[in-house]
Design a protein around this motif. Structure first.
Motif, PDB file in Angstrom:
ATOM      1  N   MET A 159      -6.640   4.012  13.384  1.00 53.65           N
ATOM      2  CA  MET A 159      -6.352   5.063  12.356  1.00 53.65           C
ATOM      3  C   MET A 159      -5.288   6.133  13.172  1.00 53.65           C
ATOM      4  SD  MET A 159      -9.061   6.660   9.996  1.00 53.65           S
ATOM      5  CE  MET A 159     -10.508   6.383  10.835  1.00 53.65           C
ATOM      6  N   LEU A 160      -5.476   6.371  14.403  1.00 53.04           N
ATOM      7  CA  LEU A 160      -4.805   7.035  15.102  1.00 53.04           C
ATOM      8  C   LEU A 160      -3.498   6.303  15.568  1.00 53.04           C
ATOM      9  CD1 LEU A 160      -7.415   8.616  17.692  1.00 53.04           C
ATOM     10  CD2 LEU A 160      -5.955   9.870  16.078  1.00 53.04           C
ATOM     11  N   LYS A 161      -3.581   4.958  15.829  1.00 54.75           N
ATOM     12  CA  LYS A 161      -2.432   4.378  16.367  1.00 54.75           C
ATOM     13  C   LYS A 161      -1.529   4.165  15.021  1.00 54.75           C
ATOM     14  CE  LYS A 161      -3.273   0.250  17.624  1.00 54.75           C
ATOM     15  NZ  LYS A 161      -2.884  -1.002  18.009  1.00 54.75           N
ATOM     16  N   SER A 162      -2.127   3.796  14.006  1.00 56.58           N
ATOM     17  CA  SER A 162      -0.970   3.312  13.063  1.00 56.58           C
ATOM     18  C   SER A 162      -0.540   4.651  12.099  1.00 56.58           C
ATOM     19  CB  SER A 162      -1.660   2.554  11.962  1.00 56.58           C
ATOM     20  OG  SER A 162      -2.094   1.462  12.706  1.00 56.58           O
ATOM     21  N   VAL A 163      -1.347   5.652  11.780  1.00 58.90           N
ATOM     22  CA  VAL A 163      -1.063   6.553  10.920  1.00 58.90           C
ATOM     23  C   VAL A 163      -0.675   8.035  11.530  1.00 58.90           C
ATOM     24  CG1 VAL A 163      -1.579   7.800   8.670  1.00 58.90           C
ATOM     25  CG2 VAL A 163      -2.087   5.440   9.308  1.00 58.90           C
ATOM     26  N   ILE A 164      -1.663   8.541  12.375  1.00 54.38           N
ATOM     27  CA  ILE A 164      -1.897   9.825  12.593  1.00 54.38           C
ATOM     28  C   ILE A 164      -0.810   9.819  14.182  1.00 54.38           C
ATOM     29  CG2 ILE A 164      -3.160  11.521  13.411  1.00 54.38           C
ATOM     30  CD1 ILE A 164      -5.462  10.469  11.883  1.00 54.38           C
ATOM     31  N   ARG A 165      -0.679   9.106  14.747  1.00 49.61           N
ATOM     32  CA  ARG A 165      -0.213   9.203  15.930  1.00 49.61           C
ATOM     33  C   ARG A 165       0.042  10.618  16.373  1.00 49.61           C
ATOM     34  NH1 ARG A 165       3.923   5.387  12.822  1.00 49.61           N
ATOM     35  NH2 ARG A 165       4.101   7.024  11.538  1.00 49.61           N
ATOM     36  N   GLN A 180       0.974  13.000   5.674  1.00 51.63           N
ATOM     37  CA  GLN A 180       0.074  12.405   6.636  1.00 51.63           C
ATOM     38  C   GLN A 180      -1.369  11.853   5.970  1.00 51.63           C
ATOM     39  OE1 GLN A 180       2.159  12.646   8.851  1.00 51.63           O
ATOM     40  NE2 GLN A 180       1.121  11.034  10.239  1.00 51.63           N
ATOM     41  N   VAL A 181      -1.512  12.847   5.061  1.00 57.05           N
ATOM     42  CA  VAL A 181      -3.149  12.439   4.626  1.00 57.05           C
ATOM     43  C   VAL A 181      -2.887  11.509   3.502  1.00 57.05           C
ATOM     44  CG1 VAL A 181      -4.784  13.348   2.910  1.00 57.05           C
ATOM     45  CG2 VAL A 181      -3.913  14.810   4.799  1.00 57.05           C
ATOM     46  N   SER A 182      -1.816  11.359   2.679  1.00 56.38           N
ATOM     47  CA  SER A 182      -1.618  10.037   1.927  1.00 56.38           C
ATOM     48  C   SER A 182      -1.303   8.946   2.586  1.00 56.38           C
ATOM     49  CB  SER A 182      -0.509  10.441   0.695  1.00 56.38           C
ATOM     50  OG  SER A 182       0.682  10.962   1.423  1.00 56.38           O
ATOM     51  N   GLU A 183      -0.685   9.185   3.678  1.00 53.02           N
ATOM     52  CA  GLU A 183      -0.366   7.831   4.267  1.00 53.02           C
ATOM     53  C   GLU A 183      -1.873   7.288   4.686  1.00 53.02           C
ATOM     54  OE1 GLU A 183       3.410   9.452   6.857  1.00 53.02           O
ATOM     55  OE2 GLU A 183       1.855   7.968   7.829  1.00 53.02           O
ATOM     56  N   LEU A 184      -2.705   8.103   5.368  1.00 59.76           N
ATOM     57  CA  LEU A 184      -3.862   7.932   5.650  1.00 59.76           C
ATOM     58  C   LEU A 184      -4.779   7.172   4.642  1.00 59.76           C
ATOM     59  CD1 LEU A 184      -6.131   7.367   8.049  1.00 59.76           C
ATOM     60  CD2 LEU A 184      -6.887   9.571   7.530  1.00 59.76           C
ATOM     61  N   ILE A 221      -7.098  15.848   9.036  1.00 57.32           N
ATOM     62  CA  ILE A 221      -6.433  14.976   8.145  1.00 57.32           C
ATOM     63  C   ILE A 221      -7.626  13.964   7.622  1.00 57.32           C
ATOM     64  CG2 ILE A 221      -4.905  13.036   8.299  1.00 57.32           C
ATOM     65  CD1 ILE A 221      -3.339  14.554  10.336  1.00 57.32           C
ATOM     66  N   VAL A 222      -8.470  13.698   8.402  1.00 59.86           N
ATOM     67  CA  VAL A 222      -9.466  12.937   7.985  1.00 59.86           C
ATOM     68  C   VAL A 222     -10.118  13.376   6.879  1.00 59.86           C
ATOM     69  CG1 VAL A 222     -11.720  11.537   8.615  1.00 59.86           C
ATOM     70  CG2 VAL A 222      -9.672  11.450  10.425  1.00 59.86           C
ATOM     71  N   ASN A 223     -10.629  14.602   7.288  1.00 57.64           N
ATOM     72  CA  ASN A 223     -11.530  15.256   6.136  1.00 57.64           C
ATOM     73  C   ASN A 223     -10.556  15.391   4.639  1.00 57.64           C
ATOM     74  OD1 ASN A 223     -13.657  15.711   7.746  1.00 57.64           O
ATOM     75  ND2 ASN A 223     -13.068  17.693   8.315  1.00 57.64           N
ATOM     76  N   LYS A 224      -9.427  15.677   4.942  1.00 59.62           N
ATOM     77  CA  LYS A 224      -8.767  15.978   3.679  1.00 59.62           C
ATOM     78  C   LYS A 224      -8.477  14.688   2.977  1.00 59.62           C
ATOM     79  CE  LYS A 224      -5.981  19.859   4.015  1.00 59.62           C
ATOM     80  NZ  LYS A 224      -4.736  20.435   4.866  1.00 59.62           N
ATOM     81  N   ALA A 225      -8.257  13.414   3.735  1.00 61.32           N
ATOM     82  CA  ALA A 225      -8.494  12.153   3.184  1.00 61.32           C
ATOM     83  C   ALA A 225      -9.354  11.809   2.465  1.00 61.32           C
ATOM     84  CB  ALA A 225      -7.818  10.981   4.253  1.00 61.32           C
ATOM     85  N   GLY A 226     -10.467  12.161   3.175  1.00 61.57           N
ATOM     86  CA  GLY A 226     -11.805  11.675   2.470  1.00 61.57           C
ATOM     87  C   GLY A 226     -12.038  12.486   1.057  1.00 61.57           C
ATOM     88  N   ARG A 227     -11.529  13.688   1.113  1.00 62.32           N
ATOM     89  CA  ARG A 227     -11.688  14.291  -0.256  1.00 62.32           C
ATOM     90  C   ARG A 227     -10.576  13.890  -1.403  1.00 62.32           C
ATOM     91  NH1 ARG A 227     -12.081  19.274   2.310  1.00 62.32           N
ATOM     92  NH2 ARG A 227     -10.041  19.858   2.671  1.00 62.32           N
ATOM     93  N   THR A 228      -9.552  13.455  -0.792  1.00 66.91           N
ATOM     94  CA  THR A 228      -8.532  12.786  -1.676  1.00 66.91           C
ATOM     95  C   THR A 228      -9.151  11.347  -2.289  1.00 66.91           C
ATOM     96  OG1 THR A 228      -6.818  13.394  -0.461  1.00 66.91           O
ATOM     97  CG2 THR A 228      -6.407  11.693  -2.185  1.00 66.91           C
ATOM     98  N   LEU A 229     -10.003  10.580  -1.402  1.00 71.58           N
ATOM     99  CA  LEU A 229     -10.611   9.321  -1.650  1.00 71.58           C
ATOM    100  C   LEU A 229     -11.490   9.721  -2.690  1.00 71.58           C
ATOM    101  CD1 LEU A 229     -10.543   7.602   1.587  1.00 71.58           C
ATOM    102  CD2 LEU A 229      -9.522   6.609  -0.375  1.00 71.58           C
ATOM    103  N   GLN A 230     -12.260  10.698  -2.640  1.00 66.32           N
ATOM    104  CA  GLN A 230     -13.424  11.106  -3.253  1.00 66.32           C
ATOM    105  C   GLN A 230     -12.974  11.558  -4.886  1.00 66.32           C
ATOM    106  OE1 GLN A 230     -16.378  12.569  -1.319  1.00 66.32           O
ATOM    107  NE2 GLN A 230     -17.891  13.242  -2.731  1.00 66.32           N
ATOM    108  N   GLU A 231     -11.825  12.509  -4.795  1.00 70.85           N
ATOM    109  CA  GLU A 231     -11.705  13.066  -6.198  1.00 70.85           C
ATOM    110  C   GLU A 231     -10.669  12.245  -6.840  1.00 70.85           C
ATOM    111  OE1 GLU A 231      -9.905  16.740  -4.958  1.00 70.85           O
ATOM    112  OE2 GLU A 231     -11.781  17.114  -4.002  1.00 70.85           O
ATOM    113  N   VAL A 232      -9.913  11.295  -6.085  1.00 72.80           N
ATOM    114  CA  VAL A 232      -8.814  10.510  -6.799  1.00 72.80           C
ATOM    115  C   VAL A 232      -9.477   9.178  -7.158  1.00 72.80           C
ATOM    116  CG1 VAL A 232      -6.569   9.566  -6.838  1.00 72.80           C
ATOM    117  CG2 VAL A 232      -6.933  11.956  -5.919  1.00 72.80           C
ATOM    118  N   PHE A 233     -10.285   8.485  -6.167  1.00 76.78           N
ATOM    119  CA  PHE A 233     -10.734   7.203  -6.408  1.00 76.78           C
ATOM    120  C   PHE A 233     -12.156   7.008  -6.430  1.00 76.78           C
ATOM    121  CE2 PHE A 233      -6.712   5.181  -5.573  1.00 76.78           C
ATOM    122  CZ  PHE A 233      -5.975   6.189  -4.674  1.00 76.78           C
TER     123      PHE A 233
END
Lengths: 199, 263
Positions: free
Chosen positions: A24-30, A1-5, A39-51
């Motif tokens: 976001m809710l409609k397309s990914v999180i459902r 889910q996180v990587s989708e987001l 999920i949003v927090n984790k996505a934020g961390r990924t964006l920060q650490e990876v990108f």
């Protein structure tokens, strides 16, 4: 889910229009609505650490988000299209004007200034095309500029201020430095702007 | 009107206007004129308020005209000495080169922390896992064929074809198809399995080309199975008569396959 987001956010950010939580809710999180904030927090961390990008909520009421660059600005070539850079040039000029004039300018004053740069609202520009649309539509939608109606004006007039994206992506200090560079002066030359920028 | 010029802190126009209104008021003797005078006072006081605001604003004097000129200089304007008759505008003379805003564009990104826009390098083609919504339409179309294509069956029939005449090739393919069908008449042969050569895109196209002749001549037919994937089978010789009478049964289909999809 996180990587989708994460992918969703990256693609949505292409146009630089803020991303709504509802989308976001409609397309990914459902189905996983309850885990939304996690999920949003984790996505934020990924964006920060990876990108090296930061996910920022710019409107806590309507829950809209933007992505900004978390990394310190590097010298050297910027890998983006010329068109994009030229628009940023115009935007920087506008933001500088607004700040130096007290953080708010009237629509008419802004265009008076842009005319000096050979940029006219009614005339298609060689580089920017329909400039009026660019400024009043695109920059406003992207939240670089904010346009508000001045009360009790007839015919109605608008004023421009910095939008939330501008507040996050740049700073008064940076913009003052730009003005100083262009005019070949020390930023302290404009004492009140300088103290506001340093605050 | 003239609002802007009145607001200019250097101008005394507002004061002048007020003085003139004062003088005119002496000549007023009708109510309507007095009303006009009152209206004027309202506007004048609004302008006065704005002017006062501009004074109060904590900003040090910022000369936007000078700023504009410096910007033009930065962008590489070519100022001419003589008073040029610039036909279009009433701006000071000078030729702004075409790359003026490019120069600005080179400087500007340094002041922004803008996230670089994200683009897929090769375009997106995997059918799973899900990819942002904009791409979903594309996924649906390609994933259909993918399921079959990913596992091409043993194509023993695809031996090396060495530049044979087209008809011979077509005959050969027909025979292969018939043999296959005879061996196992109940299993439909997937069209894609039949034509795809996993090692050569060009060969795949060739096969499709030859198969199309079979179809055209009514020697084979393509149907859709339950998954809406095309299957191919040879037509029975006796069935020819039926085929012809069902004119509507022959359809033209254009199949497009590019190298990426083939992969």
């Amino acid at each position: 889910q996180v990587s989708e987001l994460v992918q969703f956010l990256l693609v949505k950010d292409q146009k630089k229009i803020p991303i709504r939580r509802a989308d976001m809710l409609k397309s990914v999180i459902r189905e996983y609505k309850d885990a939304y904030s996690e999920i949003v927090n984790k996505a934020g961390r990924t964006l920060q650490e990876v990108f090296g990008l930061r996910l920022v909520e710019i409107d806590t009421k309507r829950h809209t988000y933007i992505l900004i660059n978390n990394l310190p600005r590097a010298e050297g070539q910027y890998l983006c299209k010329d068109k994009e850079k030229e628009k940023m040039g115009l935007l920087l000029v506008i933001l500088s004007f607004i700040f130096m004039k007290g953080n708010s300018v009237k629509d008419s004053a802004l265009w008076e200034f842009l005319n000096l740069l050979r940029v006219y609202p009614g005339k298609p520009h060689g580089v920017f095309g329909d400039v009026r649309k660019l400024v009043t539509d695109e920059f406003v939608r992207q939240k670089y500029l904010e346009s508000t109606l001045i009360p009790l004006t007839d015919p109605p007039e608008f004023k421009y201020q910095w939008g939330p994206r501008a507040e996050k992506e740049t700073s008064k200090k940076d913009v003052l430095n730009f003005v100083a560079k262009i005019q070949g002066k020390n930023p302290t030359f404009w004492t009140s702007q300088y103290s506001e920028a340093e605050a | 009107e003239n609002r802007e010029s009145m607001l200019n802190s250097k101008s005394n126009k507002l004061t002048e206007a007020l003085e003139e209104a004062n003088k005119l008021f002496d000549g007023v003797c009708r109510a309507r004129e007095a009303a006009l005078d009152a209206q004027f006072l309202v506007i004048a006081s609004n302008i006065g308020k704005e002017k006062a605001n501009e004074l109060h604003s904590e900003m040090s004097a910022f000369d936007s005209t000078a700023f504009a000129e410096d910007l033009l200089t930065f962008m590489g304007i070519n100022r001419t000495e003589a008073e040029d008759i610039d036909d279009s505008e009433d701006v000071p003379g000078g030729f702004l080169p075409a790359d003026a805003w490019q120069k600005m564009g080179k400087e500007a990104p340094k002041y922004f922390r803008r996230a670089p826009t994200f683009h897929y390098m090769m375009g997106s083609f995997k059918s799973e896992p899900p990819v942002p919504k904009q791409r979903i339409e594309r996924q649906k179309k390609s994933s259909r064929g993918k399921a079959e294509r990913a596992m091409p069956a043993q194509l023993k029939k695809m031996e090396e074809s060495h530049q044979e005449a087209t008809e011979k090739e077509v005959e050969r393919i027909l025979r292969i198809l018939q043999t296959h069908f005879e061996n196992d008449p109940d299993t439909p042969i997937s069209f894609f399995d039949f034509v795809i050569d996993p090692n050569s895109f060009a060969h795949t196209v060739e096969n499709m080309f030859h198969v199309s002749f079979l179809i055209r001549d009514g020697l084979a037919k393509i149907k859709m199975d339950e998954d809406e994937l095309p299957i191919i089978e040879p037509t029975k010789p006796s069935g020819r008569g039926e085929e012809d009478s069902r004119a509507g049964a022959r359809n033209q289909v254009v199949i497009s396959l590019d190298q990426k999809e083939w992969k």
